[in-house]
Design an enzyme around this catalytic site. Sequence first.
Site, short mmCIF file in Angstrom:
data_model
loop_
_atom_site.label_atom_id
_atom_site.label_comp_id
_atom_site.label_asym_id
_atom_site.label_seq_id
_atom_site.Cartn_x
_atom_site.Cartn_y
_atom_site.Cartn_z
N ASN A 22 0.81 -1.22 0.00
CA ASN A 22 0.00 0.00 0.00
C ASN A 22 0.84 1.27 0.00
O ASN A 22 0.41 2.30 -0.50
CB ASN A 22 -0.98 -0.01 1.18
N PRO A 102 -2.70 -8.69 5.71
CA PRO A 102 -4.04 -9.07 5.24
C PRO A 102 -5.09 -8.29 6.03
O PRO A 102 -5.03 -8.22 7.26
CB PRO A 102 -4.13 -10.57 5.55
N GLY A 175 4.47 -2.26 11.29
CA GLY A 175 3.50 -1.47 12.05
C GLY A 175 4.20 -0.44 12.92
O GLY A 175 5.43 -0.38 12.97
N HIS A 202 11.05 -5.71 11.15
CA HIS A 202 11.42 -4.31 11.38
C HIS A 202 12.02 -4.24 12.78
O HIS A 202 11.33 -4.53 13.76
CB HIS A 202 10.17 -3.42 11.33
N GLU A 205 13.79 0.58 14.83
CA GLU A 205 13.36 1.75 14.05
C GLU A 205 13.37 3.00 14.91
O GLU A 205 13.52 4.11 14.41
CB GLU A 205 11.94 1.55 13.52
N ASP A 287 11.10 0.83 0.65
CA ASP A 287 10.14 0.87 1.75
C ASP A 287 8.74 1.15 1.20
O ASP A 287 7.88 0.28 1.18
CB ASP A 287 10.54 1.92 2.80
#
Length: 348
Positions: A22, A102, A175, A202, A205, A287
């Site tokens: 997305n 999902p 997330g 991840h 971060e 990314d």
Amino acid sequence: MDSEADAFYRELPKVELHAHLNGSVSVQTIEKLLVRKPHLNVERSMTAIGKGQRRTLDECFQVFKVIHQLVDTEEDILMVATDVIKEFAADGVKYLELRSTPREEKNTGLTKKRYVETVLKAIQQCRNEDVDIDVRFLVAIDRRNGAQVAMETVKLAEEFMLSSDGLVVGIDLSGDPTVGHGKDLLPALQSAKNCGLKLSLHLSEVLSQLEETDLLLDLPPDRIGHGTFLHPEVGGSEDLVQKVLKNNIPLELCLTSNVKGQTVPCYAKHHFNHWYQLGHPCVICTDDKGVFATDLSQEYQLAASTFGLSREAVWKLSHQAIDCTFAPDAVKQQLRNKWAELKPQVFQ
């Protein structure tokens, strides 16, 4: 540097291993979605971060919320995934691992299973059209959704790993890094590892994640996304660096994303250089090419111009990325052959 990359970087065959579906939606695809959903009153400026703009991590996550509103049916997902794959192919990417969480949408009847099936359908359609790119899929766990959902996601991924003819290869943990703690997700991640799914996590971060990072590195993951605050110079620790080096865990590094998301002050201070100087496997990635208004050719050119990499060094970086993929050995060999075939024309 939201400009065209030079021809060398466009023609360079590339591997993309950290691309959120997305977040990779281009301006052109957003336009098509806006036409479909005029009632949402979404403006284009709400879906991307343009040249010279900076956003906090929280603001970056707000952009994703807007895109999720636009992509809420199987038809939307099919169009978005197909467009994203073809755009990566047009940018010289020969192997792509897409990742996405999902989602279910009660109002449109979308289920998590149909979500994954639709992404796989887009991959298959592009194969059938002979688009020159090999695409695989990582099913993403959104850490905000907690331990139970994480375990359900792993079960879904395992089901597709067994039934998708090699298209589903692993799990992504992503997330908002400021929400929750990785220790709650350890059982799900261990379960994924046990059933043969690869792990791309991840990690580090934000500075507050040191303890969590230490814990998750013990799994160990197969690749690390970002790893911004691993090394001591930026608040990490030598222990963390040693764990990464000992297990030879490749890093997926996204320069523009980190600069625009303000986790790194500027390109020259990006942690790519720290790991590159150590000779550690680093893979340059986008990314979210849509949200951060970039593409992989630009990211390679940025790394080269910022850190003084020769064209031969850039080629080597791109070639080494093949070893870091979650593809089967036979596919890795096919990719190496393709690189060897293309090298003379890229350097002509």
